[in-house]
Design an enzyme around this catalytic site. Structure first.
Site, PDB file in Angstrom:
ATOM      1  N   HIS A   1     -24.974  -4.362   4.811  1.00 46.71           N
ATOM      2  CA  HIS A   1     -24.126  -3.748   3.783  1.00 46.71           C
ATOM      3  C   HIS A   1     -25.042  -3.365   2.604  1.00 46.71           C
ATOM      4  O   HIS A   1     -26.076  -4.017   2.384  1.00 46.71           O
ATOM      5  CB  HIS A   1     -23.111  -4.809   3.344  1.00 46.71           C
ATOM      6  CG  HIS A   1     -22.045  -4.338   2.415  1.00 46.71           C
ATOM      7  ND1 HIS A   1     -22.260  -4.195   1.063  1.00 46.71           N
ATOM      8  CD2 HIS A   1     -20.751  -4.007   2.634  1.00 46.71           C
ATOM      9  CE1 HIS A   1     -21.134  -3.795   0.497  1.00 46.71           C
ATOM     10  NE2 HIS A   1     -20.212  -3.670   1.423  1.00 46.71           N
TER      11      HIS A   1
ATOM     12  N   ASP B   1     -25.917 -13.417   4.765  1.00 51.26           N
ATOM     13  CA  ASP B   1     -24.717 -12.799   4.214  1.00 51.26           C
ATOM     14  C   ASP B   1     -23.575 -13.128   5.182  1.00 51.26           C
ATOM     15  O   ASP B   1     -23.507 -12.576   6.292  1.00 51.26           O
ATOM     16  CB  ASP B   1     -24.958 -11.289   4.095  1.00 51.26           C
ATOM     17  CG  ASP B   1     -23.690 -10.518   3.744  1.00 51.26           C
ATOM     18  OD1 ASP B   1     -22.592 -11.122   3.734  1.00 51.26           O
ATOM     19  OD2 ASP B   1     -23.796  -9.300   3.492  1.00 51.26           O
TER      20      ASP B   1
ATOM     21  N   GLN C   1     -18.667 -11.451   6.454  1.00 58.72           N
ATOM     22  CA  GLN C   1     -17.795 -11.109   7.598  1.00 58.72           C
ATOM     23  C   GLN C   1     -17.764 -12.206   8.651  1.00 58.72           C
ATOM     24  O   GLN C   1     -17.111 -12.034   9.684  1.00 58.72           O
ATOM     25  CB  GLN C   1     -18.261  -9.791   8.241  1.00 58.72           C
ATOM     26  CG  GLN C   1     -18.199  -8.597   7.321  1.00 58.72           C
ATOM     27  CD  GLN C   1     -16.776  -8.186   6.957  1.00 58.72           C
ATOM     28  OE1 GLN C   1     -15.803  -8.594   7.584  1.00 58.72           O
ATOM     29  NE2 GLN C   1     -16.646  -7.380   5.927  1.00 58.72           N
TER      30      GLN C   1
ATOM     31  N   LYS D   1     -12.085 -11.846   1.508  1.00 56.43           N
ATOM     32  CA  LYS D   1     -12.043 -11.486   2.937  1.00 56.43           C
ATOM     33  C   LYS D   1     -11.570 -12.677   3.774  1.00 56.43           C
ATOM     34  O   LYS D   1     -11.430 -12.583   4.978  1.00 56.43           O
ATOM     35  CB  LYS D   1     -13.420 -11.026   3.402  1.00 56.43           C
ATOM     36  CG  LYS D   1     -13.896  -9.754   2.710  1.00 56.43           C
ATOM     37  CD  LYS D   1     -15.298  -9.419   3.130  1.00 56.43           C
ATOM     38  CE  LYS D   1     -15.969  -8.447   2.194  1.00 56.43           C
ATOM     39  NZ  LYS D   1     -15.476  -7.083   2.325  1.00 56.43           N
TER      40      LYS D   1
ATOM     41  N   CYS E   1     -19.986   1.299   3.225  1.00 59.36           N
ATOM     42  CA  CYS E   1     -21.139   0.789   2.448  1.00 59.36           C
ATOM     43  C   CYS E   1     -22.308   0.435   3.351  1.00 59.36           C
ATOM     44  O   CYS E   1     -23.036  -0.549   3.112  1.00 59.36           O
ATOM     45  CB  CYS E   1     -20.753  -0.422   1.590  1.00 59.36           C
ATOM     46  SG  CYS E   1     -19.520  -0.050   0.371  1.00 59.36           S
TER      47      CYS E   1
END
Ligand code: PMP
Length: 408
Positions: free
Chosen positions: A123, A201, A204, A227, A366
């Site tokens: 991202h 990261d 997700q 999220k 993104c």
């Protein structure tokens, strides 16, 4: 027992019509909807507690502090951090990564000609902060390539990891394609071939997977609350104690000092050193409620349900002539990203789906480098959460067919 009807009843927003059709919300990778327990926790804070934390002697302030620190502990156990003070409240993944990049930059950790490795699947928020750090320091950014299925080519690491590598930062799951990256393998390579710090990261992955930061053995793990069924504007940076201890603060201000005079300021201990200013107290407390929600449903139940949705969506969508799924052959979680042959603009498909009450994301998500790699301006992305159903996937497939008829 996993009861989808009961789960859906916890999401009041789903009981509405959009453009005259029942809402089908398939944009969870951008932001998930929130269950009643999270909404009520947030509202209760403002109705009954609303006071600043860590500052007041009065009862409400103490209560706010207690609730927020309790939420920190919930997150600690949720990701299996060793200590609660390794859990830093942030505004989200973007702030978490910027915090690491600035703080390590300020700590003289990165110098000219050092190297930072990221992947092609990142991202923008796991690209730009590192580019900015490279600009400030003269370090170099290197990128793990992907193959035509979107799978990371890890032999790049064997060729590029060295003592010059200071940071490796990759996502666990790609937001644009849903590809699950082999972070265990990446971390093993990084540990044996360099002394780089490992940043994950998890924006997700946290909504879908059980996370154990000690088992993963990453140095940092960042994610966003919104999220994973929590409010917007809250997130978490996990870091190993010994590394956080050495880092310089990101922001200066209230809360993060031990002593302050015009001559010299000394900094507070963890986690406060990295949490300057008034936090999003209500949001941080509601993040704890989101953790409770996910645990109550059962993370494995969430994963199984979403895997079934993904498998079914892939099957139904691939029945459509000329539909291409990006990363189709890769192991994925929660996302199908696709285009229709001959339909140049993904947003046209998105607009027709919206008219049918179906919310998907279209565009570059993104992740412009991924779009450039596949030579497209954008894709249509449907992304799943625990409240989605197989019937909603049927409606998506029918909607895509309708869009194809209208646009071709
Ligand atoms: N990384 C990934 C993989 C993401 O999906 C996102 C959000 N789309 C981000 C980082 C940025 O998260 P936020 O906007 O919540 O800071």
């Amino acid at each position: 027992m996993f009861d989808i009807k009961e789960i859906r009843s916890q999401f009041p927003i789903l009981n509405q019509q959009v453009n005259g059709k029942p809402l089908i919300y398939l944009d969870n990778a951008a932001s998930s909807q929130k269950p009643i327990s999270v909404l009520e926790t947030w509202q209760k804070y403002y109705e009954e507690i609303n006071a600043n934390v860590h500052r007041g002697i009065h009862t409400l302030s103490q209560l706010a502090t207690e609730e927020m620190e309790n939420s920190r502990k919930k997150v600690q156990h949720f990701i299996n951090a060793k200590h609660d003070y390794e859990v830093i409240f942030t505004r989200g993944t973007t702030e978490g990564i910027n915090l690491i990049a600035y703080s390590l930059g300020n700590s003289n950790f990165i110098k000219k000609d050092d190297e930072i490795i990221i992947s092609y699947l990142e991202h923008h928020s796991n690209i730009v902060p590192w580019q900015m750090l490279c600009e400030r320091t003269g370090a170099k950014l290197k990128v793990i390539p992907i193959d035509e299925n979107g799978i990371l080519q890890l032999d790049f690491l064997d060729q590029n990891l060295s003592e010059k590598t200071k940071i490796v930062s990759v996502n666990q799951v790609s937001n644009a394609l849903g590809i699950i990256n082999p972070i265990e393998e990446i971390i093993a390579k990084v540990r044996t071939q360099s002394s780089a710090l490992m940043v994950i990261d998890g924006a997700q992955s946290v909504p879908h997977f059980e996370i154990d930061v000690q088992k993963i053995d990453c140095d940092f793990f960042v994610f966003s609350g919104h999220k994973m069924y929590a409010p917007m504007g809250v997130g978490i940076l996990y870091g190993k104690e010994e590394i956080l201890e050495k880092m310089q603060p990101f922001h200066g201000g209230g809360e993060m000092i031990a002593t302050c005079s015009f001559e010299k300021t000394t900094y507070a201990g963890l986690p406060f050193k990295l949490e300057a200013g008034t936090p999003n107290v209500g949001g941080n407390i509601a993040l704890g409620a989101a953790v409770d929600f996910m645990k109550k449903v059962g993370i494995q139940n969430i994963r199984n349900h979403e895997n079934a949705l993904l498998e079914y969506a892939q099957k139904k969508l691939l029945e459509i002539d000329g539909l291409k799924i990006y990363g189709e052959k890769a192991k994925r979680a929660g996302v199908v990203s696709f285009n229709l042959e001959g339909v140049g603009i993904a947003s046209d498909v998105g607009m027709i789906l919206d008219k049918l009450g179906i919310a998907v994301r279209t565009g570059h998500h993104c992740t412009q480098p991924i779009m450039d790699f596949f030579n497209v301006a954008g894709t249509v992305r449907a992304s799943f959460a625990v409240f989605n159903t197989l019937e909603e996937i049927d409606a998506l497939a029918e909607g895509v067919k309708k869009a194809q008829r209208m646009l071709m």
